[in-house]
Structures are given as C-alpha cells and as structure tokens.
Design a protein around this motif. Structure first.
Motif, short mmCIF file in Angstrom:
data_model
loop_
_atom_site.label_atom_id
_atom_site.label_comp_id
_atom_site.label_asym_id
_atom_site.label_seq_id
_atom_site.Cartn_x
_atom_site.Cartn_y
_atom_site.Cartn_z
N GLU A 285 0.87 -1.47 0.03
CA GLU A 285 -0.12 0.13 -0.02
C GLU A 285 1.02 1.56 0.08
O GLU A 285 1.80 1.16 0.82
CB GLU A 285 -0.88 -0.11 1.07
N ALA A 286 0.37 1.95 -0.94
CA ALA A 286 1.38 3.93 -1.46
C ALA A 286 1.22 4.79 -0.05
O ALA A 286 -0.62 4.31 0.30
CB ALA A 286 1.24 4.03 -3.28
N HIS A 287 1.98 5.21 0.86
CA HIS A 287 1.52 6.18 1.29
C HIS A 287 2.19 7.35 1.11
O HIS A 287 3.32 7.10 0.80
CB HIS A 287 2.08 5.60 2.77
N HIS A 288 1.97 8.33 1.95
CA HIS A 288 2.49 10.00 1.39
C HIS A 288 2.93 10.70 2.80
O HIS A 288 1.96 10.66 3.55
CB HIS A 288 1.67 10.80 1.01
N LEU A 289 3.59 11.08 3.76
CA LEU A 289 4.17 11.22 4.66
C LEU A 289 4.97 12.92 4.35
O LEU A 289 6.32 12.61 4.03
CB LEU A 289 5.51 10.99 5.75
N ALA A 290 3.64 13.98 4.50
CA ALA A 290 3.95 14.81 4.00
C ALA A 290 4.89 16.19 5.29
O ALA A 290 4.85 15.35 6.57
CB ALA A 290 3.00 16.53 3.85
N CYS A 291 5.86 17.01 5.57
CA CYS A 291 6.83 17.10 6.67
C CYS A 291 7.52 18.20 6.51
O CYS A 291 7.29 19.07 5.41
CB CYS A 291 7.80 15.74 7.28
N ASP A 292 8.24 19.17 7.80
CA ASP A 292 8.66 19.91 7.77
C ASP A 292 10.64 19.93 7.18
O ASP A 292 10.80 20.67 6.23
CB ASP A 292 9.45 20.81 8.81
N TYR A 293 11.11 19.01 7.63
CA TYR A 293 12.10 18.60 7.62
C TYR A 293 12.58 16.99 7.41
O TYR A 293 11.26 16.14 7.81
CB TYR A 293 13.13 18.76 8.36
N VAL A 294 13.31 16.67 6.55
CA VAL A 294 13.09 14.75 6.78
C VAL A 294 14.63 14.76 7.29
O VAL A 294 16.15 15.29 6.80
CB VAL A 294 13.85 14.35 4.96
N ALA A 295 15.22 13.79 8.41
CA ALA A 295 16.51 13.65 8.51
C ALA A 295 16.55 12.27 8.05
O ALA A 295 16.39 11.21 8.28
CB ALA A 295 16.44 13.27 10.17
N ALA A 296 18.19 12.10 6.69
CA ALA A 296 18.42 10.66 6.76
C ALA A 296 19.63 10.08 7.20
O ALA A 296 20.52 10.72 7.33
CB ALA A 296 19.08 11.58 4.87
N CYS A 297 18.93 9.12 8.01
CA CYS A 297 19.73 8.33 8.74
C CYS A 297 19.55 7.09 8.82
O CYS A 297 19.72 5.35 9.32
CB CYS A 297 19.14 8.37 10.52
N ASP A 298 19.53 6.64 7.13
CA ASP A 298 19.69 5.93 6.42
C ASP A 298 21.52 4.85 5.94
O ASP A 298 20.68 4.04 4.97
CB ASP A 298 18.41 6.09 4.98
N GLY A 299 21.79 5.88 6.57
CA GLY A 299 22.80 4.43 6.15
C GLY A 299 23.44 5.27 4.75
O GLY A 299 23.28 5.59 4.33
N PHE A 300 24.83 3.96 4.76
CA PHE A 300 25.85 4.23 3.42
C PHE A 300 24.76 4.41 2.06
O PHE A 300 24.95 5.20 1.02
CB PHE A 300 27.15 3.81 3.71
N HIS A 301 23.93 3.77 1.71
CA HIS A 301 23.60 2.62 0.71
C HIS A 301 21.99 3.39 0.69
O HIS A 301 21.32 2.55 0.20
CB HIS A 301 23.33 1.14 1.19
N GLY A 302 21.60 4.13 1.49
CA GLY A 302 20.35 4.63 1.47
C GLY A 302 20.00 5.59 1.10
O GLY A 302 20.70 6.04 -0.10
N VAL A 303 18.96 6.15 0.61
CA VAL A 303 17.80 6.91 -0.18
C VAL A 303 18.94 8.89 0.29
O VAL A 303 18.51 9.45 -0.94
CB VAL A 303 16.35 7.16 -0.73
#
Length: 391
Positions: A146-164
């Motif tokens: 199922e597709a989801h959409h998360l609106a936000c003010d900021y994104v913190a990329a804590c997703d590792g070396f191979h993350g997006v």
C-alpha cells in the motif's frame, strides 16, 4: 499523514533522534524498511564514548547499561610481542569508555520507543524524497503493498551508507571524500572469556589484531585479512592460531579458545559527504560518513550528529531561530573530520599495508615506541579515544 520531522532509518542515529525530538515535544515519524528483529540483530560496534553513555543516561535509557556495560578506563597496544597500557582516565581527568554492544543499545531504544511516543513504521519500502529543496518536502513509501505519503517540514536521513538520503542531493552540490583500505577485518564472536579485561590493539608483522569483548563471557576478536580472503577458508582453529600469533605470547598465554557462532569479513573505508544539509534534508550517521572501526567511532559519530541536529530543531521550533539548522552541517562536519583523522591515523599505526617497505615499517614501530614512552602522546590518543566534546 503529516509530521514535523520525517526520520529515515531506525538505526542508532534515527532512534536517538526520535527519542530526543519526542522528549522536546516535536512530532516525528521514523521510517524503517526492515523489521525490528533485523535492525536489532545486526552485529556492530560495542565501544561507547563517554558522550554516548551520558546521552543514554540523560534520556533515562541506561538501566541495563549501568548493570551490564563494561567500563574501561584504559586500553592496550601491542607490538613486537609486548603490550603497554594507556591509562585513559588518568590522562583525561577521569574519562572512560563503556563496552556495550550496539545490539543492546538498539534494544534499549526500541523497548522505550512506544512509551516515549517515538513512532516507528517498519517495512516502509521504496522510499522517495520529494521537494526537499522546496517548501513542501515529503516522503513517499510503500508498506505491505500500500502506497503512503508523509508530508513534513524536514527530513533526517539516518538511513546508512546505501540509503536514499544522500542520493537525493544533486551531484553538482555533493562532494565526496573517500579512502578505501586494501584490507578488511575478519571477526568472530565466541562464548569464551576475553583474553584481557580491556581491549588490546596489536600491531604484528603479519597484520593487525584486536582482542575485544561483549561481556565477561563473550569475546569479539578480529584479525586483518586481504580483501581476497574467504570466510570458508578460515576454520576456527586457523583463526585462533593466527590471533594468538599476532597478539604475542604475553596475551596469548591467557587466550581461551572455543567454537565461533558468528564469523564475517568487513572491508575498511574512510568516507565523508559534504554538505550534511541540502534544503529540508539533513544527513546523519553513516549516510554522511564512514570510519574504519579501528577507533570505534562509527555509532558514536552518529550519536553526536543527532545531538547537534536535535538541538538545532528544538531551537527552531521553540525559539523560531534557524541559526542551528543553518549551522548544522559545518558544526557536525567539524567533529566528523576530527574523528576521521583519528581513525585514519590509528589504522595506519596498527595495520600492515601491502606496499609497506622496511623503512615504513620502522617508522611505524618508532611511532609506537614514542607513544609508549610519552605521556603527551598518550594523552592525545586517550582524549580522542574517549571522545572529543561537541564544538
């Protein structure tokens, strides 16, 4: 769905940030593509700097750490078969490190998440960042089809070396600095008591070795190997023989052997991406930097990143002051590069490089001998090892 901060990744960086923001009343959602069992089960580092220990206490997450963590006030360095101790506490005004596995840290963070209001969405796959340079950033993901959409003010990329996260920064903006080492670490876990109550970093003509532990009855050992080595070629007996040789007779006399229950080879690299902010996107932890494990800085650097980022976000939402967010990248990178320098230096000091000629080897041994006899040199090592303060 909407939140103030979308956190990508439920590793140490993402969960520490989630806890810090929840404490401050800032709404956040942590998106993790794996399951909790997978994230918690990853075998990673186990040496916590004093700052990481202090943060766990500050967050009230240190109950098991106080009971089970092994406090080390010193560390040991071996070369030419002899070992000398660096008294970190005496050299740094009482500072120490604590051996407590990352798996245990993750368990503590996960166990407290729900009651602390840290929202985590597991198995969030196919993440796409949208409009991070604009006024309406968001994250799209798929969970259980199922597709989801998360609106936000900021994104913190804590997703590792191979993350997006890092990949969302345009190539003409992102600068990458990297050193790939021509060797790796072959590591094992075994249910045997450690050879020493503190870590031993050994420099041997055949290569580096590290004697570490996870508890008084569980040991973690490593030997330096070439990148062409295969785990299948390393029986337990071969590993124990090589470890004993590299540690030297003084340490090997107390070595207890036993069957390993985990064995892996990890390549070594130094890596930094700049800047650590682009628009509404902030990089933290392995998404922005990798250090060789020699200095035990990986998880600790991730923690220092999110301490800085959380402070900046609180300042923004509470005081409407953007200065902390604007200065995040420069402030975080100042500490990152110091940790990179220490890890690079300590790796060069303790490892055998393929192109090392007799002169280079003599220089390496001479530097070890200098550190052994110099309180000033040991102080530099000690203050870096226990962790530099946040700037």
């Amino acid at each position: 769905m909407r939140t103030q901060v979308a956190i990508i990744g439920a590793g140490p960086a993402g969960l520490f940030l989630g806890h810090l923001l929840a404490r401050a009343g800032i709404d956040a959602v942590v998106l993790e593509r794996r399951t909790r069992d997978y994230v918690e089960g990853r075998v990673r580092a186990g040496v916590l700097e004093q700052g990481t220990v202090a943060l766990m206490a500050e967050l009230g997450l240190d109950a098991r750490l106080r009971d089970e963590g092994l406090v080390h006030t010193g560390t040991n360095i071996g070369y030419d078969g002899e070992i000398f101790r660096v008294d970190m506490a005496a050299l740094t005004g009482g500072s120490a490190v604590t051996v407590y596995g990352q798996q245990e840290v993750m368990r503590d963070l996960f166990d407290a998440a729900e009651e602390r209001g840290v929202r985590i969405v597991f198995e969030a796959e196919d993440l796409v960042l949208e409009d991070i340079a604009g006024s309406s950033p968001s994250v799209r993901y798929v969970r259980h089809g199922e597709a989801h959409h998360l609106a936000c003010d900021y994104v913190a990329a804590c997703d590792g070396f191979h993350g997006v996260g890092r990949g969302a920064i345009p190539a003409d903006v992102l600068k990458v600095f990297e050193r790939v080492y021509p060797f790796g670490w072959l590591g094992i876990l075994a249910e045997v008591p450690p050879v020493n109550h503190e870590l031993i970093y050994a420099n041997h003509e055949r290569g580096f070795a590290l004697a570490s532990m996870r508890s008084p009855s569980r040991s973690r050992y490593y030997v330096q190997v070439g990148l062409d080595e295969r785990i299948e070629d390393w029986s337990d007996d071969r590993f124990w023989d090589e470890l004993a040789l590299r540690l030297g007779p003084q340490a090997a006399a107390g070595l207890v052997r036993g069957p390993s229950f985990e064995k892996s080879i990890a390549p070594l690299r130094s890596f930094v991406a700049e800047p650590m902010r682009y628009g509404a996107l902030f990089l933290a932890g392995d998404a922005a930097h990798i250090v060789p494990p020699t200095g035990a800085k990986g998880m600790n650097l991730a923690v220092s990143d999110v301490r800085i980022l959380a402070e900046a976000l609180v300042r923004h939402y509470r005081d409407r002051d953007p200065a902390g967010l604007d200065g995040y990248s420069a402030r975080a990178l100042a500490r990152v590069w110091k940790a990179e320098r220490f890890s690079w230096w300590f790796t060069g000091l303790t490892h055998r490089f393929p192109d090392m000629d007799p002169f280079a080897r003599r220089m390496q041994v001479a530097e070890l001998a200098y550190i052994r006899g110099s309180q000033a040199a040991q102080t530099v090592l000690a203050e870096n090892y226990v962790g530099l303060p946040l700037a």
